[in-house]
Design a protein around this motif. Structure first.
Motif, PDB file in Angstrom:
ATOM      1  N   ALA A 237       8.369  -0.349 -13.596  1.00  0.00           N
ATOM      2  CA  ALA A 237       7.342  -0.956 -14.447  1.00  0.00           C
ATOM      3  C   ALA A 237       7.582  -2.445 -14.655  1.00  0.00           C
ATOM      4  O   ALA A 237       6.710  -3.140 -15.175  1.00  0.00           O
ATOM      5  N   LEU A 238       8.762  -2.930 -14.257  1.00  0.00           N
ATOM      6  CA  LEU A 238       9.078  -4.360 -14.255  1.00  0.00           C
ATOM      7  C   LEU A 238       9.714  -4.684 -12.913  1.00  0.00           C
ATOM      8  O   LEU A 238      10.564  -3.928 -12.412  1.00  0.00           O
ATOM      9  N   SER A 239       9.326  -5.811 -12.337  1.00  0.00           N
ATOM     10  CA  SER A 239       9.853  -6.178 -11.025  1.00  0.00           C
ATOM     11  C   SER A 239      11.183  -6.914 -11.124  1.00  0.00           C
ATOM     12  O   SER A 239      11.937  -6.979 -10.148  1.00  0.00           O
ATOM     13  N   GLY A 240      11.474  -7.501 -12.265  1.00  0.00           N
ATOM     14  CA  GLY A 240      12.720  -8.240 -12.430  1.00  0.00           C
ATOM     15  C   GLY A 240      13.113  -8.335 -13.880  1.00  0.00           C
ATOM     16  O   GLY A 240      12.413  -7.830 -14.761  1.00  0.00           O
ATOM     17  N   ASP A 241      14.241  -8.948 -14.134  1.00  0.00           N
ATOM     18  CA  ASP A 241      14.731  -9.080 -15.500  1.00  0.00           C
ATOM     19  C   ASP A 241      13.835 -10.015 -16.303  1.00  0.00           C
ATOM     20  O   ASP A 241      13.088 -10.815 -15.755  1.00  0.00           O
ATOM     21  N   VAL A 242      13.930  -9.915 -17.625  1.00  0.00           N
ATOM     22  CA  VAL A 242      13.121 -10.727 -18.534  1.00  0.00           C
ATOM     23  C   VAL A 242      14.048 -11.672 -19.290  1.00  0.00           C
ATOM     24  O   VAL A 242      15.112 -11.266 -19.768  1.00  0.00           O
ATOM     25  N   THR A 243      13.635 -12.915 -19.410  1.00  0.00           N
ATOM     26  CA  THR A 243      14.403 -13.870 -20.199  1.00  0.00           C
ATOM     27  C   THR A 243      14.012 -13.743 -21.670  1.00  0.00           C
ATOM     28  O   THR A 243      12.839 -13.863 -22.016  1.00  0.00           O
ATOM     29  N   ILE A 244      14.992 -13.466 -22.504  1.00  0.00           N
ATOM     30  CA  ILE A 244      14.763 -13.324 -23.945  1.00  0.00           C
ATOM     31  C   ILE A 244      15.295 -14.557 -24.653  1.00  0.00           C
ATOM     32  O   ILE A 244      16.437 -14.951 -24.459  1.00  0.00           O
ATOM     33  N   GLN A 245      14.448 -15.157 -25.452  1.00  0.00           N
ATOM     34  CA  GLN A 245      14.819 -16.355 -26.204  1.00  0.00           C
ATOM     35  C   GLN A 245      15.070 -15.977 -27.655  1.00  0.00           C
ATOM     36  O   GLN A 245      14.144 -15.662 -28.397  1.00  0.00           O
ATOM     37  N   PRO A 246      16.323 -16.025 -28.110  1.00  0.00           N
ATOM     38  CA  PRO A 246      16.609 -15.701 -29.515  1.00  0.00           C
ATOM     39  C   PRO A 246      16.013 -16.754 -30.452  1.00  0.00           C
ATOM     40  O   PRO A 246      16.119 -17.950 -30.210  1.00  0.00           O
ATOM     41  N   VAL A 247      15.364 -16.277 -31.503  1.00  0.00           N
ATOM     42  CA  VAL A 247      14.760 -17.153 -32.509  1.00  0.00           C
ATOM     43  C   VAL A 247      15.328 -16.749 -33.865  1.00  0.00           C
ATOM     44  O   VAL A 247      15.545 -15.560 -34.132  1.00  0.00           O
ATOM     45  N   ALA A 248      15.576 -17.717 -34.712  1.00  0.00           N
ATOM     46  CA  ALA A 248      16.115 -17.423 -36.041  1.00  0.00           C
ATOM     47  C   ALA A 248      15.251 -16.393 -36.763  1.00  0.00           C
ATOM     48  O   ALA A 248      14.018 -16.489 -36.757  1.00  0.00           O
ATOM     49  N   PHE A 249      15.892 -15.416 -37.365  1.00  0.00           N
ATOM     50  CA  PHE A 249      15.176 -14.327 -38.042  1.00  0.00           C
ATOM     51  C   PHE A 249      14.164 -14.862 -39.054  1.00  0.00           C
ATOM     52  O   PHE A 249      13.034 -14.391 -39.119  1.00  0.00           O
ATOM     53  N   GLY A 250      14.542 -15.863 -39.825  1.00  0.00           N
ATOM     54  CA  GLY A 250      13.677 -16.397 -40.869  1.00  0.00           C
ATOM     55  C   GLY A 250      12.462 -17.144 -40.360  1.00  0.00           C
ATOM     56  O   GLY A 250      11.558 -17.458 -41.141  1.00  0.00           O
ATOM     57  N   LYS A 251      12.422 -17.435 -39.063  1.00  0.00           N
ATOM     58  CA  LYS A 251      11.291 -18.162 -38.495  1.00  0.00           C
ATOM     59  C   LYS A 251      10.264 -17.240 -37.853  1.00  0.00           C
ATOM     60  O   LYS A 251       9.343 -17.712 -37.182  1.00  0.00           O
ATOM     61  N   GLN A 252      10.408 -15.940 -38.035  1.00  0.00           N
ATOM     62  CA  GLN A 252       9.463 -14.961 -37.500  1.00  0.00           C
ATOM     63  C   GLN A 252       8.550 -14.496 -38.636  1.00  0.00           C
ATOM     64  O   GLN A 252       8.929 -13.632 -39.431  1.00  0.00           O
ATOM     65  N   PRO A 253       7.331 -15.047 -38.751  1.00  0.00           N
ATOM     66  CA  PRO A 253       6.467 -14.711 -39.893  1.00  0.00           C
ATOM     67  C   PRO A 253       6.109 -13.237 -39.974  1.00  0.00           C
ATOM     68  O   PRO A 253       5.897 -12.697 -41.063  1.00  0.00           O
ATOM     69  N   GLU A 254       6.049 -12.551 -38.826  1.00  0.00           N
ATOM     70  CA  GLU A 254       5.678 -11.132 -38.841  1.00  0.00           C
ATOM     71  C   GLU A 254       6.771 -10.254 -39.448  1.00  0.00           C
ATOM     72  O   GLU A 254       6.535  -9.064 -39.731  1.00  0.00           O
ATOM     73  N   LEU A 255       7.961 -10.822 -39.654  1.00  0.00           N
ATOM     74  CA  LEU A 255       9.063 -10.056 -40.246  1.00  0.00           C
ATOM     75  C   LEU A 255       9.224 -10.331 -41.733  1.00  0.00           C
ATOM     76  O   LEU A 255      10.221  -9.938 -42.338  1.00  0.00           O
ATOM     77  N   ARG A 256       8.258 -10.994 -42.314  1.00  0.00           N
ATOM     78  CA  ARG A 256       8.315 -11.303 -43.736  1.00  0.00           C
ATOM     79  C   ARG A 256       8.500 -10.022 -44.563  1.00  0.00           C
ATOM     80  O   ARG A 256       7.774  -9.053 -44.391  1.00  0.00           O
ATOM     81  N   GLY A 257       9.472 -10.047 -45.451  1.00  0.00           N
ATOM     82  CA  GLY A 257       9.737  -8.886 -46.301  1.00  0.00           C
ATOM     83  C   GLY A 257      10.687  -7.888 -45.690  1.00  0.00           C
ATOM     84  O   GLY A 257      11.134  -6.962 -46.364  1.00  0.00           O
ATOM     85  N   GLN A 258      11.010  -8.040 -44.403  1.00  0.00           N
ATOM     86  CA  GLN A 258      11.959  -7.141 -43.752  1.00  0.00           C
ATOM     87  C   GLN A 258      13.383  -7.584 -44.059  1.00  0.00           C
ATOM     88  O   GLN A 258      13.670  -8.778 -44.096  1.00  0.00           O
ATOM     89  N   PRO A 259      14.312  -6.660 -44.267  1.00  0.00           N
ATOM     90  CA  PRO A 259      15.722  -7.045 -44.390  1.00  0.00           C
ATOM     91  C   PRO A 259      16.294  -7.373 -43.017  1.00  0.00           C
ATOM     92  O   PRO A 259      16.006  -6.671 -42.042  1.00  0.00           O
ATOM     93  N   GLN A 260      17.092  -8.426 -42.919  1.00  0.00           N
ATOM     94  CA  GLN A 260      17.677  -8.782 -41.627  1.00  0.00           C
ATOM     95  C   GLN A 260      18.623  -7.689 -41.145  1.00  0.00           C
ATOM     96  O   GLN A 260      18.732  -7.433 -39.948  1.00  0.00           O
TER      97      GLN A 260
END
Length: 293
Positions: A237-260
């Protein structure tokens, strides 16, 4: 099963998984799906009066709690109104109430997994509501079970797992929160836990209280995503590896209210019920199969 069990939220993925597992064991649950107009407070009284259950399993707001994590004021008020009426009704009628809660009741500052004895200190409004409802249930209804989960995952398009897989397939690099920890728990595993608890309550075991469960082992969302990548590559379902870019937890608005740190320790559940955790790694293929159904 000797108890008459009323299941609220039979239409959602967790309710469906529970009903399927119960059917295999020829266990019948009185299942009620979400009404078109939503769960109105007066429906709690009507359901208790009509079904006359011995136990209510409340999965009515699974979608809002675990798929969407809504912080919307109107949605939260609807949850509060219905759940408060249900708690009051169960207490007045001596009905056992099982309710879902989550790791959102903690602030996420602990470096190890949370146990039931840890102090509640939610960051977001959804977590504060869950903590408030927990306290209301403990105060009013002696016969209760609160089951806290962390990351509950299913194959629905709106859920976090489907969004993760879509992101892995669609773009590179993919930005994901750094050091967000939890227990990836498929709904099939959560349903297994719920059914096991129900069966012991049916035997009149004195096991009321608050419990945690998470599939083993706790990991980060990025590490989990990397395992998903490998599984997708293995399936073609994927032809190759995916590059994942780590982003600071607090800068993800969709995670508002979630515990780290949303990792939960399920030792109390093991000691009281004998329910052993299953590894999420062994369940990942089945979880991906749900996406393709």
């Amino acid at each position: 099963m000797r108890m008459r069990v009323l299941l609220l939220g039979a239409e959602n993925p967790l309710g469906q998984a529970l009903l399927a597992q119960a059917a295999v064991e020829f266990i019948r649950l009185e299942a009620v799906e979400r009404p078109e107009q939503g769960w109105l407070p007066e429906m709690a009284d009507q359901l208790l009066a009509g079904a006359k259950p011995d136990l209510v399993l409340n999965l009515a707001f699974y979608r809002e709690q675990f798929q969407l994590g809504l912080e919307d004021t109107a949605a939260l008020q609807a949850q509060k109104n219905f759940n408060e009426r249900l708690i009051h009704g169960c207490a007045a009628n001596a009905v056992t109430l099982m309710m879902l809660s989550s790791a959102r009741v903690f602030d996420g500052s602990k470096t190890s997994s949370y146990a039931e004895k840890d102090e509640e200190n939610p960051n977001g409004t959804l977590g504060r509501l869950q903590a408030q409802l927990e306290q209301s249930l403990r105060t009013q209804c002696a016969r209760h079970v609160i089951l806290r989960f962390g990351w509950l995952l299913d194959g629905s398009a709106a859920g976090p797992f489907a969004r993760l897989v879509d992101g892995l397939r669609a773009s590179s690099p993919l930005a994901l929160p750094e050091e967000w920890r939890g227990n990836p728990t498929p709904v099939a595993d959560a349903a297994r836990v719920l059914l096991s608890v129900l069966k012991q309550l049916d035997c009149a075991a004195p096991v009321f209280g608050t419990y945690h469960y998470g599939s083993s082992e706790a990991t980060t969302w990025i590490s989990f995503a990397q395992c998903v990548v490998q599984e997708l590559i293995g399936r073609g379902a994927l032809s190759g590896d995916v590059t994942i870019q780590p982003v600071a937890f607090g800068k993800q608005p969709e995670l508002r209210g979630q515990p780290q740190n949303a990792a939960l320790l399920g030792r109390k559940l093991l000691m009281v019920f004998g329910i052993k955790p299953r590894t999420w790694r062994s369940q990942l293929p089945a979880l991906l199969d749900e996406l393709s159904d």
